[in-house]
Design an enzyme around this catalytic site. Structure first.
Site, mmCIF file in Angstrom:
data_model
loop_
_atom_site.group_PDB
_atom_site.id
_atom_site.type_symbol
_atom_site.label_atom_id
_atom_site.label_comp_id
_atom_site.label_asym_id
_atom_site.label_seq_id
_atom_site.Cartn_x
_atom_site.Cartn_y
_atom_site.Cartn_z
ATOM 1 N N CYS A 87 30.299 37.916 39.697
ATOM 2 C CA CYS A 87 30.192 37.668 38.262
ATOM 3 C C CYS A 87 28.895 36.910 37.966
ATOM 4 C CB CYS A 87 31.438 36.934 37.757
ATOM 5 S SG CYS A 87 31.650 37.025 35.958
ATOM 6 N N HIS A 196 36.404 39.991 39.921
ATOM 7 C CA HIS A 196 36.754 38.833 40.746
ATOM 8 C C HIS A 196 37.818 39.165 41.796
ATOM 9 C CE1 HIS A 196 34.626 35.704 38.394
ATOM 10 N NE2 HIS A 196 34.850 36.509 37.365
ATOM 11 N N GLU A 198 38.411 37.575 44.397
ATOM 12 C CA GLU A 198 38.960 36.315 44.919
ATOM 13 C C GLU A 198 40.236 35.895 44.191
ATOM 14 O OE1 GLU A 198 36.057 34.870 41.700
ATOM 15 O OE2 GLU A 198 36.255 36.566 43.090
#
Length: 224
Positions: A87, A196, A198
């Site tokens: 990002c 994302h 994660e």
């Protein structure tokens, strides 16, 4: 594996990234402030996480690209080091010249906060070894400037050299050129992507769709 997460003023995803890396590697990463002038000895992976570095003034990532720590990051990458930008981290990598292109405002000029589906375009890299080409997976996205843009010659080169890592599979909501969600450097050791992964590495988060990225990293950088 020794991972270092960079912290800029306005970064807000460093803890998410630390959780994902520790989940995959069993080791806590180091969080390093952007004002430092060198990376810790023995660094294997540098991560630039999401957020709004310097409040997104000028252009997203433009000010962070000139932070003191970015000189050592460029040197690290030039020596073949592994660098991951997610990002805002992707935006910084482009502004710093570590990846080609730029991230522009989303096509509808609206901030996007939702899940998307990504398709793996390049398998067998340090970041995608645990996926097969063509595999799809969910990933949250939260950005106002995720519209990847490059000139046609650059896009053709990325396509021809197999450097497109991920594309938007279900819908291209931000207007990114050729549905590109993530790209790799020529040596495959620098990856930038907008969504994302994660945030989906554990069933308690709602799924493990993003975990293969981190297990791929852990395996690629495990001590011989």
């Amino acid at each position: 594996m020794k991972a270092v997460i960079l912290l800029f003023p306005g970064t807000n995803r460093e803890r998410d990234m630390a959780i994902a890396l520790e989940h995959a590697t069993g080791k806590k990463p180091t969080i390093l402030f952007h004002g430092e002038t060198e990376l810790p000895r023995g660094t294997d992976l540098v991560v630039l996480p999401g957020g709004f570095s310097h409040g997104d003034y000028l252009r997203t990532g433009a000010m962070a690209a000139h932070s003191p720590i970015m000189g050592p990051v460029r040197d690290f990458a030039a020596r073949g080091g592994h660098v991951l930008g997610v990002c805002n981290g992707f935006q910084i990598l482009c502004e710093a010249g570590l990846l080609p292109g730029v991230l522009l405002r989303n096509k509808d000029l609206r901030f996007l906060s939702m899940e998307c589906v990504l398709r793996v375009e390049r398998a067998g890299t340090p970041y995608t070894a645990h996926w097969q080409k063509g595999a799809t997976f969910r990933a949250p996205m939260a950005h106002g400037d995720g519209n990847y843009f490059a000139d046609d010659a650059t896009l053709d080169r990325l396509e021809g050299e197999g450097l497109v890592a991920f594309r938007y599979h279900d819908a291209n909501r931000n207007g990114a050129s050729r549905d590109i969600a993530g790209i790799l450097s020529q040596n495959l050791r620098v990856l930038g992507l907008m969504p994302h992964p994660e945030d989906l590495v554990d069933p308690l988060m709602g799924g493990e769709d993003g975990l293969p990225l981190f297990t791929s990293i852990a395996e690629a950088l495990a001590p011989a």
